[in-house]
Design an enzyme around this catalytic site. Structure first.
Site, PDB file in Angstrom:
ATOM      1  N   SER A 150       7.947 -11.725  -1.112  1.00 39.50           N
ATOM      2  CA  SER A 150       7.672 -10.577  -1.971  1.00 39.50           C
ATOM      3  C   SER A 150       7.580 -10.988  -3.426  1.00 39.50           C
ATOM      4  O   SER A 150       6.788 -10.456  -4.187  1.00 39.50           O
ATOM      5  CB  SER A 150       8.813  -9.584  -1.877  1.00 39.50           C
ATOM      6  OG  SER A 150       8.916  -9.094  -0.596  1.00 39.50           O
ATOM      7  N   ASP A 183       3.762  -0.689  -3.713  1.00 41.56           N
ATOM      8  CA  ASP A 183       5.147  -0.933  -3.324  1.00 41.56           C
ATOM      9  C   ASP A 183       5.951   0.368  -3.306  1.00 41.56           C
ATOM     10  O   ASP A 183       5.390   1.428  -3.023  1.00 41.56           O
ATOM     11  CB  ASP A 183       5.754  -1.964  -4.301  1.00 41.56           C
ATOM     12  CG  ASP A 183       6.769  -2.849  -3.619  1.00 41.56           C
ATOM     13  OD1 ASP A 183       7.842  -2.328  -3.250  1.00 41.56           O
ATOM     14  OD2 ASP A 183       6.501  -4.050  -3.431  1.00 41.56           O
ATOM     15  N   HIS A 222      12.222  -2.948  -5.583  1.00 44.45           N
ATOM     16  CA  HIS A 222      11.260  -3.983  -5.242  1.00 44.45           C
ATOM     17  C   HIS A 222      10.024  -3.961  -6.143  1.00 44.45           C
ATOM     18  O   HIS A 222       9.652  -4.972  -6.754  1.00 44.45           O
ATOM     19  CB  HIS A 222      10.873  -3.721  -3.783  1.00 44.45           C
ATOM     20  CG  HIS A 222      10.294  -4.859  -3.064  1.00 44.45           C
ATOM     21  ND1 HIS A 222       8.967  -4.894  -2.721  1.00 44.45           N
ATOM     22  CD2 HIS A 222      10.853  -5.989  -2.608  1.00 44.45           C
ATOM     23  CE1 HIS A 222       8.748  -6.013  -2.055  1.00 44.45           C
ATOM     24  NE2 HIS A 222       9.869  -6.691  -1.973  1.00 44.45           N
TER      25      HIS A 222
END
Ligand SMILES: *[C@@H]1O[C@H](CO)[C@@H](O)[C@H](O)[C@H]1NC(C)=O
Ligand SMILES: *[C@@H]1O[C@H](CO)[C@@H](O)[C@H](O)[C@H]1NC(C)=O
Ligand SMILES: *[C@@H]1O[C@H](CO)[C@@H](O)[C@H](O)[C@H]1NC(C)=O
Ligand SMILES: *[C@@H]1O[C@H](CO)[C@@H](O)[C@H](O)[C@H]1NC(C)=O
Ligand SMILES: *[C@@H]1O[C@H](CO)[C@@H](O)[C@H](O)[C@H]1NC(C)=O
Ligand SMILES: [Ca+2]
Ligand SMILES: [Ca+2]
Ligand SMILES: [Ca+2]
Length: 574
Positions: free
Chosen positions: A319, A102, A143
């Protein structure tokens, strides 16, 4: 004096009056006044966190409805990953390493630091061993940190919440934070330390704009193949993939990462069992976990760790779903480190549950061996308790074989209002070394062009009668030149079925404008085994269910088609 409150429609929409009993009697339309006694009613399936004896000091734990759903944030009690059962059996991810591919991980975060595996981490965005997120003032690179917390946040430390596999190790692979993606960066990331990293979690892919058709390039494909064949001492790296955030405008079968046989593609449900509006559907999705969406309740999001030592209640998207699955798989690997990449897919198929997921559009159906699936949710929501119990007893599945079942190579015209129907009769390579008797994945490799690619619609039906939607309409895709070139559409819906017989492909157009196109190739590829001990077990389970259940329940649960196919399967087995 008894006081009553009541709502009264008047010139102003709603007014609340407080009035005494005698006052109430004065209204000429009121004939009688009763006071009603209160009693308690409990939601079905309600589980109390204390009843299931999970005691965590972490402040966000009770907000993590995806771990234990007691109805928080207006959710549906019981709709969760059933991690409590796995934890109670002693599985918390010990000895398992999950890599988050990520935008980096805040590895100094007090809820992540103790579980961070620095040796297995790397930064491919800036080529150094420290995958710390690049600072921006808008939380843009949060994220990876949020995903890491879902998997491996430490338990009982009074900080944030608890990871699904809270004693697992998490590695950071920073690879999303550079101007362009390259094949080398992707390939390096998914092949980073495959003997140390057990599970790779990816929440990225081609643009979810509803018009992209793209997948892994040469090096990345090779890296994935090497990963499943050689990773984890030959048992295979586990690649977990988010199915995509393109909503009903996109189809995850146009995403070659999510639709790969080598990845486990995960969709999401929200806390009341509906699909999130950004969820993509496709026939390659294997199972689902949870995310947020639709709900205004601020606590309906995914609670986890955030940048710079913070916590958040608002992680979202598919996600958020992929790392939850990675955590569940870590629990299964702790229960049985011998599991191969294929065992993990079999376990997901067998133990995922419909639970209280609902989908009005596609319905839940049973395939030819009775396995219940859905076009949006795959085989349902992952069940950590069910998975570790089955993992413990699991015997590695038999060898996998690949059979080219047949191929149509002549060009065939397709026109609006006149769909093309093709058939392939196959013996599934019976009599040869590569006979496939029990299906795992099926691929339909298709070359087709169209005056509007987005209006194309492709279905495939197996000999046992299971229809997979290989491609749905994508209203934003106006390609008229490229089409699909030997694109492998994949379905997991025929899992366990006997592939011998007639496969039917239907290709048509949906949409307002008339379209035309030409299908140039359909090659049917079967992947699976020659024996499958557990399929026989499933058939036995269904038999005993048949014997036990009352006739009406039976009719509800097993439609005629399933009964027919079970009988034919049984007669073939005997
Ligand atoms: C839960 O943990 C707290 C703090 O450690 C303790 O005071 C409490 O008694 C525990 N409750 C249960 C039911 O174990
Ligand atoms: C995050 O943590 C920092 C440092 O602890 C704090 O100053 C800041 O207010 C927090 N930000 C948010 C959005 O919670
Ligand atoms: C894993 O495989 C080893 C070697 O084949 C075997 O001894 C062990 O019992 C297996 N473990 C489990 C949990 O199946
Ligand atoms: C599709 O391919 C056929 C045969 O190659 C060609 O004649 C036709 O013009 C193409 N159609 C589109 C929309 O590209
Ligand atoms: C494919 O199946 C869907 C759902 O049943 C249906 O709406 C659609 O018309 C089918 N398309 C073709 C080309 O048969
Ligand atoms: Ca760095
Ligand atoms: Ca914690
Ligand atoms: Ca997509």
């Amino acid at each position: 004096v008894i006081r009553f409150s009541f709502l009264c429609a008047s010139s102003q929409p709603f007014q609340v009056f407080q009035i005494t009993e005698t006052g109430l009697m004065k209204f000429h339309k009121v004939k009688n006044v009763f006071e009603q006694e209160g009693f308690s009613r409990q939601k079905r399936g309600y589980r109390n966190i204390n009843d299931i004896e999970v005691n965590m000091s972490d402040p966000l734990f009770t907000k993590q409805w995806y771990l234990i759903n007691t109805g928080q944030a207006d959710g549906t009690p019981g709709l969760d990953l059933n991690v409590a059962e796995a934890w109670q059996l002693g599985y918390t991810g010990k000895g398992v390493t999950i890599a988050i591919m990520d935008d980096g991980i805040d590895y100094l975060h007090p809820d992540l630091a103790s579980n961070y595996n620095a040796d297995a981490s790397y930064d491919f965005s800036s080529n150094d061993p420290f995958p710390f997120p690049r600072y921006t003032d808008d939380w843009f690179n949060s994220h990876g940190t949020r995903c890491a917390g879902e998997v491996s946040a430490a338990a009982n430390n009074n900080i944030c919440g608890v990871g699904v596999a809270y004693n697992s190790k998490v590695a950071g692979i920073r690879m999303l934070d550079q101007p362009f993606m390259t094949d080398i960066i992707e390939a390096s990331s998914i092949s980073h330390m495959p003997q140390v990293i057990d599970i790779y979690s990816a929440s990225w892919g081609p643009t979810d704009d509803g018009k992209t058709v793209d997948g892994p390039r040469e090096l990345t494909l090779q890296a994935m193949a090497d990963g499943v064949n050689k990773g984890r001492g030959g048992k295979g790296s586990i690649y977990v993939w988010a199915s995509g955030d393109g909503g009903s405008y996109d189809d995850c079968n146009c995403d070659g990462y999510a639709s790969s046989m080598w990845t486990i593609s995960i969709n999401s449900a929200i806390n009341d069992g509906r699909t999130a509006l950004y969820d993509e559907s496709c026939s390659s999705t294997l199972a689902s976990t949870f995310s947020n969406g639709r709900k205004r309740n601020p606590e309906a999001g995914v609670a986890t760790t955030d940048l710079y030592g913070n916590c958040t209640l608002r992680h979202s998207g598919t996600s958020a779903a992929a790392p939850e699955a990675a955590g569940v798989f870590a629990l299964a690997l702790e229960a049985n480190p011998n599991l191969t990449w294929r065992d993990m897919q079999h376990l997901s198929v067998l133990t995922s549950k419909r639970n209280q997921l609902h989908d009005e559009v596609h319905q839940w159906r049973r395939n030819g061996v009775g396995l219940e699936f859905n076009h949006l949710f795959g085989y349902g929501v992952l069940d950590a308790g069910g998975m570790v119990k089955m993992a413990k007893e699991w015997k590695t599945v038999p060898e996998r074989f690949h059979c080219v079942a047949g191929s149509v190579q002549e060009p065939h015209k397709i026109q609006s209002g006149n769909k093309l129907v093709l058939a392939i009769d196959t013996e599934a390579c019976q009599g040869k070394d590569n006979f496939v008797r029990y299906l795992e994945h099926v691929q339909a490799v298709v070359t087709v062009n169209a005056s509007r690619r987005g209006d194309l619609n492709i279905n495939m039906t197996s000999p046992m009668g299971t229809k997979s939607i290989l491609l749905s309409r994508r209203p934003r895709d106006d390609d008229s030149k490229v089409g699909f070139d030997k694109w492998p559409f994949m379905t997991t819906h025929t899992w366990g079925e006997d592939p011998r017989g007639t496969w039917v492909l239907e290709v048509g157009f949906q949409g307002e404008e008339p379209q035309r196109g030409v299908l140039k190739e359909w090659t049917l590829m079967l992947h699976g085994t020659q024996s499958a001990p557990y399929i026989d077990q499933i058939v036995r389970d269904y038999q005993s269910k048949l014997a036990m259940s009352k006739k009406e329940e039976l009719e509800e649960e097993l439609d005629e088609a399933v009964e027919r196919s079970l009988k034919s399967l049984l007669s073939k087995n005997n």
